[in-house]
Design an enzyme around this catalytic site. Structure first.
Site, PDB file in Angstrom:
ATOM      1  N   SER A 148      40.503  40.793  40.785  1.00 29.37           N
ATOM      2  CA  SER A 148      41.359  40.330  41.878  1.00 29.37           C
ATOM      3  C   SER A 148      41.505  38.825  41.679  1.00 29.37           C
ATOM      4  O   SER A 148      40.493  38.130  41.496  1.00 29.37           O
ATOM      5  CB  SER A 148      40.719  40.634  43.231  1.00 29.37           C
ATOM      6  OG  SER A 148      41.523  40.131  44.287  1.00 29.37           O
ATOM      7  N   LEU A 177      41.862  36.011  43.265  1.00 26.26           N
ATOM      8  CA  LEU A 177      41.149  34.973  44.007  1.00 26.26           C
ATOM      9  C   LEU A 177      39.655  35.250  44.148  1.00 26.26           C
ATOM     10  O   LEU A 177      38.950  34.529  44.846  1.00 26.26           O
ATOM     11  CB  LEU A 177      41.774  34.796  45.398  1.00 26.26           C
ATOM     12  CG  LEU A 177      43.196  34.252  45.419  1.00 26.26           C
ATOM     13  CD1 LEU A 177      43.671  34.070  46.860  1.00 26.26           C
ATOM     14  CD2 LEU A 177      43.297  32.928  44.666  1.00 26.26           C
ATOM     15  N   SER A 178      39.176  36.262  43.461  1.00 24.90           N
ATOM     16  CA  SER A 178      37.767  36.635  43.566  1.00 24.90           C
ATOM     17  C   SER A 178      36.877  35.676  42.785  1.00 24.90           C
ATOM     18  O   SER A 178      37.072  35.469  41.588  1.00 24.90           O
ATOM     19  CB  SER A 178      37.577  38.057  43.039  1.00 24.90           C
ATOM     20  OG  SER A 178      36.219  38.313  42.740  1.00 24.90           O
ATOM     21  N   ALA A 179      35.874  35.113  43.472  1.00 19.46           N
ATOM     22  CA  ALA A 179      34.917  34.237  42.799  1.00 19.46           C
ATOM     23  C   ALA A 179      34.106  34.992  41.746  1.00 19.46           C
ATOM     24  O   ALA A 179      33.934  34.500  40.625  1.00 19.46           O
ATOM     25  CB  ALA A 179      33.994  33.578  43.832  1.00 19.46           C
TER      26      ALA A 179
END
Length: 213
Positions: free
Chosen positions: A9, A11-13
């Protein structure tokens, strides 16, 4: 070697951590963006690959791995030219592991729901408590777990960037002097870190604009 497939995803860190480690280690990745996490990860095909239906998910020639820290350890162990990022020596590795467990719990408090809703006030308190602990961990030290930068530093630093998705929280990691100096060192450690951070921040701005509309 054919590229490994990584389901992410944007924007997933945790996804960014895996991409960073792969870049440092020198592993080519075929990136597959999962647009609808609630739907696309629950197809029969994806549930066989990852019963947890989470991102990131790594596919390496029939081997399927979930959980960002486990994926990062795998990439370093299998493809790394040395063990600098994740030491083989158990006495050095145990501190890295401890910091990674700290990161896992810490990130669970930071992790925003990407739906524009307000952050739970109790989580804000816990994140600030975690930042105080992190600042103490860094007292008199350059890095979190040893004399050189490693997986623990990158994992925690990337987790902290998730706070930028919840600006209303008022959480400011850099108000802690040890964290501020350490983050600068992490950001200066490799151009790959800043490349991913720049892309992330551009995505954050686009998302926040949508929430304001």
């Amino acid at each position: 070697m054919a590229p490994l497939t990584l389901y992410v995803s944007p924007l997933s860190a945790p996804c960014r951590l895996v991409r960073l480690v792969a870049g440092i280690v020198g592993v080519d990745l075929k990136i597959v963006n999962v647009n609808d996490l609630a739907k696309d990860l629950k197809t029969p095909e994806m549930l066989k690959k990852n019963p947890q239906h989470t991102v990131p998910t790594l596919e390496d020639n029939g081997v399927y791995i979930a959980e960002s820290r486990a994926i990062a350890m795998y990439l370093i162990s299998k493809y790394g030219k040395n063990d600098a990022l994740y030491p083989k020596d158990v006495n050095r590795r145990v501190l890295v592991d401890q910091r990674l467990f700290f990161d896992q719990d810490f990130y669970s408090r930071i992790r925003p729901k990407l739906d524009g809703k307000q952050t739970d006030p109790s989580n804000i308190v816990k994140v600030n408590d975690g930042l105080e602990s992190l600042n103490r961990m860094l007292e008199g030290k350059q890095w979190l777990a040893g004399d050189d930068i490693n997986l623990a530093d990158y994992a925690v630093a990337i987790s902290l960037t998730a706070i930028e998705l919840v600006p209303e929280s008022g959480i400011v990691p850099t108000k802690h002097p040890n964290i501020k100096e350490w983050l600068h060192r992490v950001e200066s450690s490799t151009p790959k870190y800043m490349e991913l951070l720049k892309t992330f921040r551009e995505g954050v701005q686009e998302l926040l604009k949508k929430f304001k509309q």
